[in-house]
Design an enzyme around this catalytic site. Structure first.
Site, PDB file in Angstrom:
ATOM      1  N   ARG A 171     -22.123  52.616 -10.138  1.00 14.43           N
ATOM      2  CA  ARG A 171     -22.331  51.232 -10.585  1.00 14.43           C
ATOM      3  C   ARG A 171     -23.785  50.822 -10.370  1.00 14.43           C
ATOM      4  O   ARG A 171     -24.413  50.204 -11.223  1.00 14.43           O
ATOM      5  CB  ARG A 171     -21.384  50.293  -9.833  1.00 14.43           C
ATOM      6  CG  ARG A 171     -19.968  50.224 -10.377  1.00 14.43           C
ATOM      7  CD  ARG A 171     -19.322  51.588 -10.625  1.00 14.43           C
ATOM      8  NE  ARG A 171     -17.959  51.488 -11.070  1.00 14.43           N
ATOM      9  CZ  ARG A 171     -16.891  51.640 -10.273  1.00 14.43           C
ATOM     10  NH1 ARG A 171     -17.050  51.910  -8.982  1.00 14.43           N
ATOM     11  NH2 ARG A 171     -15.680  51.541 -10.789  1.00 14.43           N
ATOM     12  N   ASP A 200     -18.634  57.479 -13.060  1.00 15.39           N
ATOM     13  CA  ASP A 200     -17.683  56.411 -13.373  1.00 15.39           C
ATOM     14  C   ASP A 200     -17.981  55.898 -14.777  1.00 15.39           C
ATOM     15  O   ASP A 200     -18.850  56.416 -15.475  1.00 15.39           O
ATOM     16  CB  ASP A 200     -17.755  55.286 -12.344  1.00 15.39           C
ATOM     17  CG  ASP A 200     -16.374  54.722 -12.021  1.00 15.39           C
ATOM     18  OD1 ASP A 200     -15.733  54.198 -12.943  1.00 15.39           O
ATOM     19  OD2 ASP A 200     -15.933  54.839 -10.861  1.00 15.39           O
ATOM     20  N   HIS A 270     -11.821  56.534 -15.548  1.00 14.66           N
ATOM     21  CA  HIS A 270     -13.204  56.294 -15.137  1.00 14.66           C
ATOM     22  C   HIS A 270     -14.158  57.328 -15.747  1.00 14.66           C
ATOM     23  O   HIS A 270     -15.082  57.793 -15.096  1.00 14.66           O
ATOM     24  CB  HIS A 270     -13.316  56.317 -13.607  1.00 14.66           C
ATOM     25  CG  HIS A 270     -12.630  55.164 -12.938  1.00 14.66           C
ATOM     26  ND1 HIS A 270     -13.176  53.904 -12.875  1.00 14.66           N
ATOM     27  CD2 HIS A 270     -11.419  55.079 -12.311  1.00 14.66           C
ATOM     28  CE1 HIS A 270     -12.343  53.088 -12.228  1.00 14.66           C
ATOM     29  NE2 HIS A 270     -11.269  53.774 -11.884  1.00 14.66           N
ATOM     30  N   GLU A 334      -6.556  54.490 -11.076  1.00 11.49           N
ATOM     31  CA  GLU A 334      -6.807  53.508 -12.127  1.00 11.49           C
ATOM     32  C   GLU A 334      -7.027  54.153 -13.493  1.00 11.49           C
ATOM     33  O   GLU A 334      -8.051  53.944 -14.142  1.00 11.49           O
ATOM     34  CB  GLU A 334      -8.022  52.652 -11.745  1.00 11.49           C
ATOM     35  CG  GLU A 334      -7.812  51.837 -10.471  1.00 11.49           C
ATOM     36  CD  GLU A 334      -9.035  51.045 -10.073  1.00 11.49           C
ATOM     37  OE1 GLU A 334      -8.872  49.961  -9.496  1.00 11.49           O
ATOM     38  OE2 GLU A 334     -10.158  51.521 -10.328  1.00 11.49           O
ATOM     39  N   TRP A 406      -5.687  53.992  -0.416  1.00 11.16           N
ATOM     40  CA  TRP A 406      -6.535  52.805  -0.522  1.00 11.16           C
ATOM     41  C   TRP A 406      -5.747  51.541  -0.830  1.00 11.16           C
ATOM     42  O   TRP A 406      -6.170  50.448  -0.478  1.00 11.16           O
ATOM     43  CB  TRP A 406      -7.629  53.023  -1.575  1.00 11.16           C
ATOM     44  CG  TRP A 406      -7.158  52.964  -3.003  1.00 11.16           C
ATOM     45  CD1 TRP A 406      -6.617  53.971  -3.737  1.00 11.16           C
ATOM     46  CD2 TRP A 406      -7.231  51.827  -3.883  1.00 11.16           C
ATOM     47  NE1 TRP A 406      -6.336  53.551  -5.005  1.00 11.16           N
ATOM     48  CE2 TRP A 406      -6.700  52.237  -5.133  1.00 11.16           C
ATOM     49  CE3 TRP A 406      -7.683  50.513  -3.748  1.00 11.16           C
ATOM     50  CZ2 TRP A 406      -6.613  51.377  -6.240  1.00 11.16           C
ATOM     51  CZ3 TRP A 406      -7.589  49.657  -4.845  1.00 11.16           C
ATOM     52  CH2 TRP A 406      -7.072  50.083  -6.069  1.00 11.16           C
ATOM     53  N   PHE A 432     -15.733  47.684   2.232  1.00 10.07           N
ATOM     54  CA  PHE A 432     -16.910  46.971   2.723  1.00 10.07           C
ATOM     55  C   PHE A 432     -17.682  46.262   1.605  1.00 10.07           C
ATOM     56  O   PHE A 432     -18.726  45.655   1.863  1.00 10.07           O
ATOM     57  CB  PHE A 432     -17.832  47.929   3.486  1.00 10.07           C
ATOM     58  CG  PHE A 432     -17.299  48.338   4.841  1.00 10.07           C
ATOM     59  CD1 PHE A 432     -16.094  47.843   5.319  1.00 10.07           C
ATOM     60  CD2 PHE A 432     -18.006  49.222   5.647  1.00 10.07           C
ATOM     61  CE1 PHE A 432     -15.601  48.213   6.569  1.00 10.07           C
ATOM     62  CE2 PHE A 432     -17.529  49.596   6.899  1.00 10.07           C
ATOM     63  CZ  PHE A 432     -16.320  49.094   7.356  1.00 10.07           C
ATOM     64  N   GLU A 484     -20.594  47.513  -7.461  1.00 15.49           N
ATOM     65  CA  GLU A 484     -20.774  46.658  -8.635  1.00 15.49           C
ATOM     66  C   GLU A 484     -21.737  45.510  -8.355  1.00 15.49           C
ATOM     67  O   GLU A 484     -22.553  45.155  -9.201  1.00 15.49           O
ATOM     68  CB  GLU A 484     -19.428  46.084  -9.087  1.00 15.49           C
ATOM     69  CG  GLU A 484     -18.498  47.089  -9.732  1.00 15.49           C
ATOM     70  CD  GLU A 484     -17.524  47.703  -8.732  1.00 15.49           C
ATOM     71  OE1 GLU A 484     -16.440  48.124  -9.145  1.00 15.49           O
ATOM     72  OE2 GLU A 484     -17.864  47.745  -7.540  1.00 15.49           O
TER      73      GLU A 484
END
Length: 774
Positions: A171, A200, A270, A334, A406, A432, A484
């Site tokens: 990102r 990604d 991704h 995802e 996760w 984080f 991001e």
């Protein structure tokens, strides 16, 4: 020698003696982070001198390298430039050695006696962690002082063999010097694994010789969205990638610090940057663009295209040739299935492989398992193993896969029950990129969420629900930094520090050794090294921290103020800016009426950020509240008192000021303690449409004199939000003719996600903060 020379010599000698007498003696401190497993005080002390030598066994180049690290750490902290020599330990020396009696390869024994210091390890890695302990025990910035290290024997070893941090460079990209600094930060915190997220939808960051377009095209995006997918873009091209030579340089740098780098190439989702480079690998053939926004793209690798499968294997092949790590991370998270459902090749693959849907998973979910299993076989054929995010459980787990859990800890629990290795990295504790304070207005933009330091520290990664045998499969703990909203490395440091210190104790210490108040005292010392190294850490830890607890018996809000380290707290209750002339805090406050609390810490060289808490009273404030239906798990916080504590929430729904409900209504009964005239009920809802959080669809109010028999006095329907309605805080209220009541029941109804929403038909969340009764 003439008389004048003798007089000069006497004067110089006297000055030197006086100078030595004037020099301050500073003692080392073994209460460090992570806290060693066993610290035993011994008699005497070792004085660190300019003449002190560091010795290592002749011919052991790795321990020589360790000695060089130790010398550099000592010079940074004390200014003393110690000589490194091979050979037999002597007095006035720090000796590095291997001790075969130390069973844990990362274990060490540190002994300090008056004439020498000895650091022994089961392997060279153990010696390195002993060096980190000595480094953190030294007084920081102690130049021109006498350094005294009290006698001690420390015997120590880590709880978990996998102790990691993840860094996303897709990102936002960070040059190798920044990655090296990240590795140094890991080493300081006794971590041994860097999980490097290299590809990604928003950028491909590693050179692959067989597929040069991945970096020529896939590493570049034409612009970047501003903020949280605002629809506005900065218009500035963005890119960057690592050559394979640079990758080798970073791997070597990490290896010298006993840190393994695990690369991640995320698949089969991704993959938009790869598809932009090679459109034929996608289900539609494109055209595609490297994504300029955040989130999860629906275009994924075509699972039915054999050329796509060959591409993944080729990429993994070059990754394996570059990285010596036992594990290769293949992502697996995802991955939208919309393209696969419409793709003839993917449907043909499903038919060819005999894949069928069942009550647990769709055929397309099983197709993802096919891709991951096939990649695992390839990786296993090269003598390595795969790690994947917990989505790889969907559709069946590849035989030798390790699961990185996760989405909470449920995936890790399931994998451990299946006897698969697990690395715990639950987002609610260890992401984080989430905010670390509730004061989001004064924080850099973040993805959302709320993971404060204490939350990180509170994690127990081994679930009690697992049997002792199953618990053995929890091999490690890791925190993740998705970038991001983190465009600079300075912000990377800010987001991970000091939370990485809390993580290090979760990874290293036995549970019974953990103590948060004591940890905070030790953290104060560790920040000295952060300052010495120039790290940009979250100094909010030095601000005022407020604990606000409603007392419904007395009808007051109890406010406790505290701060880390030394410093006096001053406060006001009328909203004016506090100063040294304000009231000094000495004991908890009892708030009984509207107040705007402002507080600061004043230290000799530092004044903290101003804490502000606004408390607003109404007829429901500090009154007992009972929820007939519990909030949704993960958003239940204190389970009700936060709805009548006089405190409203901000846009971040995870701060504990909001309660969240999905597939259930808010049904709260408030005891006003005596019959009271009322005519209005109000509250706020927090709308974040992308997170499936909508408003309420209706409000009802009931009253009772005895708390058992209730009568409805008002009801109201609320229109469904449209696609054009913006995210944010929506006030809701319902009014009625004045009526007297002791008990007031407030019902807020949820609903389904509307037709225009990507999750249409599923239960929507809604979030409520303070209930006001007037």
């Amino acid at each position: 020698m003439n008389k004048l020379s003798k007089n000069v010599l006497v004067i110089v000698t006297s000055l030197l003696v006086l100078s030595c007498l004037d020099r301050k003696t500073v003692k080392g401190e073994y209460e460090i982070i992570p806290l060693p497993q066993q610290i035993t005080p011994e008699n005497g002390s070792f004085i660190l001198k300019n003449s002190t030598q560091i010795t290592y066994p002749e011919g052991n180049d790795v321990l020589k390298q360790n000695a060089e690290f130790l010398a550099s750490y000592i010079k940074e902290a004390t200014g003393k430039d110690l000589q490194i020599v091979p050979g037999t330990p002597a007095s006035n020396s720090i000796n590095l050695a291997i001790n075969d009696a130390i069973e844990n390869p990362e274990g060490y024994k540190l002994t300090v006696v008056p004439d020498k210091i000895t650091i022994e390890g089961g392997l060279e890695s153990g010696v390195f962690y002993g060096i980190q302990t000595l480094r953190k025990s030294l007084p920081v910035l102690a130049q021109e002082t006498v350094i005294e290290l009290p006698g001690v024997t420390i015997e120590d070893a880590p709880r978990f063999k996998y102790r990691g941090m993840m860094l996303d460079v897709s990102r936002h990209f960070f040059p190798i010097d920044s990655v090296k600094q990240y590795i140094d930060i890991l080493a300081l915190h006794n971590m041994n694994t860097l999980h490097w997220h290299l590809s990604d939808d928003q950028g491909w960051r590693i050179e692959i010789k067989k597929y040069p377009e991945l970096t020529r095209i896939g590493s570049q995006r034409k612009e970047t969205v501003i903020g949280h997918n605002s629809g506005k873009y900065d218009g500035t091209p963005y890119g960057g990638f690592y050559t394979q030579d640079q990758i080798r340089e970073v791997i070597d740098y990490a290896a010298k610090r006993f840190i393994t780098i695990i690369p991640e190439i995320d698949m089969p989702g991704h993959q938009l940057a790869a598809l932009t480079s090679y459109p034929e690998l996608g289900c539609t053939g494109g055209p595609y663009e490297v994504w300029s926004q955040w989130g999860v793209a629906e275009d994924v690798i075509c699972a039915g295209n054999e050329k796509s499968m060959q591409f993944l294997e080729d990429v993994l092949g070059e990754i394996i040739d570059l990285f010596p790590s036992e594990y290769i991370h293949v992502g697996g998270d995802e991955c939208p299935k919309v393209r696969w459902k419409a793709c003839p090749k993917c449907q043909a693959r499903i038919k060819q492989e005999g894949i069928k849907s069942d009550s647990k998973h769709s055929a397309e979910e099983y197709l993802q398992s096919y891709v991951i299993s096939r990649m695992e076989k390839f990786v296993e054929s090269k003598g390595r193993h795969i790690i994947g995010w917990d989505e790889i459980l969907e559709g069946g787990l590849a035989p030798n896969a390790t699961v990185m859990s996760w989405r909470g800890m449920a995936g890790g629990i399931e994998a451990a029950k299946q006897h698969h290795n697990v690395i715990m990295t639950p987002n609610t504790y260890l992401y984080f990129d989430y905010y670390q304070t509730t004061d989001v207005a004064n924080e850099p933009l973040a993805i959302g969420g709320y993971v404060p330091l204490e939350r990180v520290y509170s994690l127990e990664p081994v679930p009690a629900s697992l049997s002792p045998e199953e618990q053995k499969y929890i091999i490690g703990v890791q925190a993740n930094l998705w970038t991001e909203y983190i465009p600079t490395f300075s912000q990377v440091e800010y987001m991970v520090l000091p939370r990485m210190a809390a993580l290090s104790e979760v990874q290293w210490c036995s549970p019974e050794k953990k103590n948060y108040p004591q940890f905070l005292k030790r953290l104060f010392n560790l920040t000295g090294i952060y300052d010495q190294q120039g790290y940009n850490y979250g100094k909010h830890i030095f601000n005022v921290e407020a604990t606000l607890v409603p007392d419904t018996n007395k009808g007051v809000l109890n406010v406790t103020l505290k701060t880390l380290g030394n410093g006096d707290i001053y406060y006001t209750l009328d909203g004016t800016e506090p100063s040294k002339n304000s009231t000094k805090y000495t004991a908890p406050l009892e708030i009984t009426q509207d107040a705007t609390i402002k507080a600061i810490v004043i230290r000799p060289n530092l004044k903290s950020r101003v804490l502000t808490e606004k408390v607003t009273f109404n007829k429901a404030t500090m009154k007992p509240i009972t929820l007939k239906v519990a909030p949704s798990k993960g958003y239940d916080f204190n389970g009700g008192p936060e709805l009548t504590d006089g405190l409203t929430g901000n846009n971040n729904y995870k701060t504990g000021r909001w309660l969240g409900f999905q597939g259930r209504d808010l049904d709260a009964v408030i005891d006003l303690k005596e019959p009271t005239e009322i005519q209005k009920v109000s509250f706020n809802t927090n709308v974040v449409k992308g997170d499936w959080i909508m408003g309420v669809t209706g409000i009802s109010v009931k009253i009772s004199d005895d708390g058992k028999s209730f009568k409805e006095i008002a009801t109201k329907n609320i229109p469904e939000l449209t696609q054009q309605d913006k995210d944010g805080i929506y006030p809701q209220e319902i009014t009625f003719n004045p009526v007297k009541a002791r008990y007031v029941e407030v019902i807020a109804k949820g609903g389904k996600l509307p037709k225009w929403h990507g999750g249409a038909g599923y239960d929507a969340f809604f979030f409520v903060d303070e209930i006001s009764i007037e």
